[in-house]
Design an enzyme around this catalytic site. Structure first.
Site, mmCIF file in Angstrom:
data_model
loop_
_atom_site.group_PDB
_atom_site.id
_atom_site.type_symbol
_atom_site.label_atom_id
_atom_site.label_comp_id
_atom_site.label_asym_id
_atom_site.label_seq_id
_atom_site.Cartn_x
_atom_site.Cartn_y
_atom_site.Cartn_z
ATOM 1 N N ASP A 68 126.657 64.069 92.840
ATOM 2 C CA ASP A 68 125.538 63.377 92.192
ATOM 3 C C ASP A 68 124.225 64.057 92.583
ATOM 4 O O ASP A 68 123.156 63.672 92.107
ATOM 5 C CB ASP A 68 125.537 61.873 92.483
ATOM 6 C CG ASP A 68 125.428 61.554 93.956
ATOM 7 O OD1 ASP A 68 125.418 62.484 94.780
ATOM 8 O OD2 ASP A 68 125.353 60.353 94.296
ATOM 9 N N SER A 69 124.315 65.119 93.393
ATOM 10 C CA SER A 69 123.164 66.001 93.589
ATOM 11 C C SER A 69 122.746 66.596 92.244
ATOM 12 O O SER A 69 121.661 67.182 92.137
ATOM 13 C CB SER A 69 123.494 67.120 94.589
ATOM 14 O OG SER A 69 124.671 67.795 94.199
ATOM 15 N N ASP A 107 131.645 62.830 92.230
ATOM 16 C CA ASP A 107 131.017 61.712 92.941
ATOM 17 C C ASP A 107 131.017 60.442 92.105
ATOM 18 O O ASP A 107 130.729 60.484 90.902
ATOM 19 C CB ASP A 107 129.549 62.049 93.228
ATOM 20 C CG ASP A 107 129.355 62.552 94.646
ATOM 21 O OD1 ASP A 107 130.117 62.140 95.542
ATOM 22 O OD2 ASP A 107 128.433 63.372 94.844
ATOM 23 N N LYS A 137 134.710 61.215 95.081
ATOM 24 C CA LYS A 137 134.053 61.109 96.386
ATOM 25 C C LYS A 137 133.125 59.902 96.347
ATOM 26 O O LYS A 137 132.512 59.623 95.318
ATOM 27 C CB LYS A 137 133.255 62.385 96.687
ATOM 28 C CG LYS A 137 132.495 62.317 98.029
ATOM 29 C CD LYS A 137 132.015 63.668 98.485
ATOM 30 C CE LYS A 137 130.710 64.138 97.875
ATOM 31 N NZ LYS A 137 129.556 63.221 98.069
ATOM 32 N N GLU A 206 127.648 64.971 106.623
ATOM 33 C CA GLU A 206 126.357 65.561 106.237
ATOM 34 C C GLU A 206 125.306 65.301 107.314
ATOM 35 O O GLU A 206 125.111 64.160 107.764
ATOM 36 C CB GLU A 206 125.888 64.975 104.893
ATOM 37 C CG GLU A 206 124.527 65.545 104.479
ATOM 38 C CD GLU A 206 124.190 65.402 103.001
ATOM 39 O OE1 GLU A 206 125.031 64.943 102.209
ATOM 40 O OE2 GLU A 206 123.052 65.786 102.654
#
Ligand code: KIV
Length: 289
Positions: A68-69, A107, A137, A206
């Protein structure tokens, strides 16, 4: 063998390396488990379109993440928060169409799984049925364990994402490193164990201190995928626009830039404009008569 039986190739976890070892089918969760067993590290890149995904697939990248970046790296939003399920389905379907060999993970965006495990299942099924991804994810450790459990029971491979969870940017007040200090480190370990226990096949870590990421990696049976988590994770992921030098301005400290595409494309656009202005393009070889 009937039409629904797995082929012999699908039935086997590759015992060769992930790079070049699996050529005739997509990488599976079993291949990734086998890679952890033999200590082979692997790379994951984000991808948001068929063309770029195809380049990474041909290069042998075993896992592609439709992150979703895409919100900030592809769609022009400031954060990942506005990204919708419809957008994720469209981008993920393009990445699946553009690839043959990589496992494609997509995502679940903000708001697509936090209400209930049933909501997570509904949206994971959309990504698998409409886009054709091999796994999903989602962010969160203990707080997401029930959703992960239901998805895994239903046959959805789940990659978990703990440490810095960008969908919580407003609650976190930015993107601070996570897991610093004893209590935060213990919570991260609890989160990692909770998602593994719930059935996640891999865990993204992360922005956590390298020493803590090493501890988590040693204590988990499933692979860890680091981003800003030091060198000891089982795998490493980078956002493609960062690693290829497409991102404007500063990139995070943990990014290594492997190309300078922004400069290359900008140079090409300037050269094209110059040729058009001066009459050098189109030349006779570009012209029909
Ligand atoms: O959305 C994304 O690209 C991600 C990676 C940073 C792991 O979640």
């Amino acid at each position: 063998m009937n039409a629904s039986s797995p082929s012999p190739a699908q039935n086997q976890a590759s015992t060769a390396t992930l790079y070049g070892g699996v050529a005739n089918r997509r990488v599976t969760v079993r291949d990734l488990a086998a890679a952890k067993q033999r200590g082979e590290k692997w790379s994951m890149l984000t991808a948001y379109d068929a063309l770029t995904a195809g380049v990474f697939d041909e290069a042998g990248t075993p896992v592609l993440l439709v992150g979703d970046s895409a919100g900030n790296c592809h769609l022009g939003y400031e954060t990942t928060v506005p990204v919708t399920m419809d957008q994720m389905v469209m981008l993920a379907a393009a990445v699946v169409r553009g690839t043959k060999r990589a496992m494609v993970v997509a995502d679940l965006p903000f708001g697509a799984y936090q209400e209930s495990p049933a909501q997570a299942m509904h949206n994971a099924a959309r990504l698998m049925k409409e886009a054709g991804v091999g796994a999903v994810k989602l962010e969160g450790g203990e707080r997401s364990a029930r959703a992960i459990e239901l998805l895994v029971e239903a046959g959805v491979p789940v990659m978990a994402h703990i440490g810095l969870t960008p969908q919580s940017v407003h609650a976190l007040g930015g993107y601070p490193v996570q897991g610093r200090g004893d209590e935060a480190a213990h919570q991260l370990l609890r989160d990692a164990k909770a998602v593994q226990q719930a059935g996640a096949f891999a865990v993204v870590l992360e922005a956590v201190p390298a020493e803590l990421a090493r501890q988590v990696t040693e204590q988990l049976a499933v692979p860890t995928v680091g981003i800003g988590a030091g060198p000891d994770c089982d795998a490493q992921v980078l956002v493609w626009t960062d690693f290829a030098g497409m991102t404007a301005g500063r990139v995070p400290k943990f990014v290594k830039q492997y190309a300078d595409l922004r400069a290359v494309l900008g140079g090409a656009a300037r050269a094209f404009a110059e040729d058009v202005r001066g009459g050098a393009f189109p030349a006779p070889e570009h012209t029909f008569h």
